[in-house]
Design a protein around this motif. Structure first.
Motif, mmCIF file in Angstrom:
data_model
loop_
_atom_site.group_PDB
_atom_site.id
_atom_site.type_symbol
_atom_site.label_atom_id
_atom_site.label_comp_id
_atom_site.label_asym_id
_atom_site.label_seq_id
_atom_site.Cartn_x
_atom_site.Cartn_y
_atom_site.Cartn_z
ATOM 1 N N GLY A 62 0.740 -1.230 -0.012
ATOM 2 C CA GLY A 62 -0.013 -0.117 0.008
ATOM 3 C C GLY A 62 0.746 1.296 0.129
ATOM 4 N N SER A 63 0.261 2.304 -0.041
ATOM 5 C CA SER A 63 0.830 3.805 0.310
ATOM 6 C C SER A 63 1.728 3.689 1.240
ATOM 7 C CB SER A 63 -0.178 4.727 0.037
ATOM 8 O OG SER A 63 -0.941 4.829 1.072
ATOM 9 N N GLY A 64 2.652 4.518 0.875
ATOM 10 C CA GLY A 64 3.843 4.914 2.147
ATOM 11 C C GLY A 64 4.965 3.791 2.076
ATOM 12 N N TYR A 65 5.105 3.050 0.948
ATOM 13 C CA TYR A 65 6.112 2.059 0.849
ATOM 14 C C TYR A 65 7.650 2.565 0.957
ATOM 15 C CZ TYR A 65 7.293 3.360 -3.960
ATOM 16 O OH TYR A 65 7.761 4.120 -5.206
ATOM 17 N N GLN A 66 7.637 3.849 0.581
ATOM 18 C CA GLN A 66 9.093 4.730 0.630
ATOM 19 C C GLN A 66 9.184 4.820 2.113
ATOM 20 O OE1 GLN A 66 8.344 8.005 -2.139
ATOM 21 N NE2 GLN A 66 9.791 7.096 -3.626
ATOM 22 N N THR A 67 8.363 5.340 2.925
ATOM 23 C CA THR A 67 8.430 5.643 4.356
ATOM 24 C C THR A 67 8.717 4.190 4.911
ATOM 25 O OG1 THR A 67 6.923 7.374 4.193
ATOM 26 C CG2 THR A 67 7.329 6.359 6.279
ATOM 27 N N ARG A 68 8.261 3.176 4.592
ATOM 28 C CA ARG A 68 8.627 1.973 5.162
ATOM 29 C C ARG A 68 9.977 1.651 4.994
ATOM 30 N NH1 ARG A 68 3.167 1.107 3.823
ATOM 31 N NH2 ARG A 68 3.888 -0.069 1.999
ATOM 32 N N ILE A 69 10.464 1.754 3.655
ATOM 33 C CA ILE A 69 11.996 1.219 3.283
ATOM 34 C C ILE A 69 12.878 2.221 4.227
ATOM 35 C CG2 ILE A 69 13.583 1.322 1.577
ATOM 36 C CD1 ILE A 69 11.270 0.600 -0.440
ATOM 37 N N ASN A 70 12.309 3.414 4.303
ATOM 38 C CA ASN A 70 13.247 4.230 5.033
ATOM 39 C C ASN A 70 13.268 3.826 6.973
ATOM 40 O OD1 ASN A 70 14.810 6.895 5.312
ATOM 41 N ND2 ASN A 70 13.311 7.264 6.965
ATOM 42 N N GLN A 71 12.022 3.519 7.202
ATOM 43 C CA GLN A 71 11.884 2.765 8.760
ATOM 44 C C GLN A 71 12.817 1.692 8.614
ATOM 45 O OE1 GLN A 71 7.636 2.559 8.906
ATOM 46 N NE2 GLN A 71 7.428 4.548 9.758
ATOM 47 N N LEU A 72 12.742 0.802 7.844
ATOM 48 C CA LEU A 72 13.773 -0.233 7.849
ATOM 49 C C LEU A 72 15.209 0.088 7.922
ATOM 50 C CD1 LEU A 72 11.579 -2.839 5.816
ATOM 51 C CD2 LEU A 72 11.965 -2.850 8.247
ATOM 52 N N LEU A 73 15.479 0.834 6.893
ATOM 53 C CA LEU A 73 16.948 1.113 6.755
ATOM 54 C C LEU A 73 17.322 1.847 8.006
ATOM 55 C CD1 LEU A 73 17.027 2.480 3.084
ATOM 56 C CD2 LEU A 73 17.954 0.323 3.957
ATOM 57 N N ARG A 74 16.534 2.501 8.761
ATOM 58 C CA ARG A 74 16.951 3.494 9.924
ATOM 59 C C ARG A 74 17.065 2.528 11.011
ATOM 60 N NH1 ARG A 74 17.452 7.844 12.222
ATOM 61 N NH2 ARG A 74 16.440 9.241 10.259
ATOM 62 N N ARG A 75 16.310 1.420 11.099
ATOM 63 C CA ARG A 75 16.520 0.262 12.202
ATOM 64 C C ARG A 75 17.833 -0.235 12.122
ATOM 65 N NH1 ARG A 75 10.358 -1.582 11.849
ATOM 66 N NH2 ARG A 75 9.329 0.120 12.948
ATOM 67 N N TYR A 76 17.765 -0.600 10.729
ATOM 68 C CA TYR A 76 19.274 -1.342 10.384
ATOM 69 C C TYR A 76 20.537 -0.303 10.939
ATOM 70 C CZ TYR A 76 23.263 -3.824 7.736
ATOM 71 O OH TYR A 76 24.067 -4.369 7.393
ATOM 72 N N MET A 77 20.475 0.782 10.475
ATOM 73 C CA MET A 77 21.508 1.928 10.759
ATOM 74 C C MET A 77 21.573 1.911 12.126
ATOM 75 S SD MET A 77 21.633 5.688 10.340
ATOM 76 C CE MET A 77 20.391 6.246 11.557
ATOM 77 N N GLU A 78 20.645 1.978 12.961
ATOM 78 C CA GLU A 78 20.621 2.137 14.527
ATOM 79 C C GLU A 78 21.317 0.821 15.222
ATOM 80 O OE1 GLU A 78 16.705 3.450 15.500
ATOM 81 O OE2 GLU A 78 17.114 5.399 14.990
ATOM 82 N N ALA A 79 20.672 -0.249 14.664
ATOM 83 C CA ALA A 79 21.226 -1.584 15.218
ATOM 84 C C ALA A 79 22.685 -1.683 15.069
ATOM 85 C CB ALA A 79 20.648 -2.615 14.631
ATOM 86 N N HIS A 80 23.260 -1.434 14.013
ATOM 87 C CA HIS A 80 24.723 -1.532 13.674
ATOM 88 C C HIS A 80 25.555 -0.209 14.342
ATOM 89 C CE1 HIS A 80 23.233 -4.423 11.021
ATOM 90 N NE2 HIS A 80 24.466 -4.918 10.922
ATOM 91 N N ARG A 81 24.788 0.813 14.496
ATOM 92 C CA ARG A 81 25.592 2.072 15.304
ATOM 93 C C ARG A 81 25.863 1.483 16.861
ATOM 94 N NH1 ARG A 81 22.659 7.705 14.146
ATOM 95 N NH2 ARG A 81 23.689 8.132 12.545
ATOM 96 N N LYS A 82 24.989 0.720 17.383
ATOM 97 C CA LYS A 82 24.899 0.375 18.802
ATOM 98 C C LYS A 82 26.120 -0.703 18.994
ATOM 99 C CE LYS A 82 20.372 1.503 19.608
ATOM 100 N NZ LYS A 82 18.922 0.915 20.085
ATOM 101 N N ALA A 83 26.429 -1.545 17.761
ATOM 102 C CA ALA A 83 27.174 -2.738 17.669
ATOM 103 C C ALA A 83 28.668 -2.452 18.224
ATOM 104 C CB ALA A 83 26.900 -3.588 16.569
#
Length: 83
Positions: A62-83
């Motif tokens: 559905g609509s908002g797919y770019q926002t969802r992709i951004n959210q997933l990339l942000r979570r990935y980034m944050e998880a790897h920043r903490k490591a």
């Protein structure tokens, strides 16, 4: 040489919110919210190459797919920043 934490984490996890002493934290009043500003992080337009099936799957959600992709990339980034 790291120090062991003296915090009783088990007790904190088990304690309810009503047991937290917030007496030194003032409530936010009407004046605060009247002058508060919402600040949304700036977005930048980019071109990215994705596998066709990945893009179609996101679009099918559905609509908002770019926002969802951004959210997933942000979570990935944050998880790897903490490591």
């Amino acid at each position: 040489m790291s120090k062991a934490s003296k915090t009783d984490w088990k007790r904190l996890v088990e304690q309810g919110d009503d047991a937290i002493d917030t007496s030194d934290i003032p409530e936010l009043g009407e004046d605060f919210f009247r002058h508060a500003e919402l600040r949304v992080p700036a977005k930048q337009t980019v071109t990215i190459r994705l596998d066709a099936d990945v893009l179609e799957w996101f679009k099918a959600q559905g609509s908002g797919y770019q926002t969802r992709i951004n959210q997933l990339l942000r979570r990935y980034m944050e998880a790897h920043r903490k490591a």
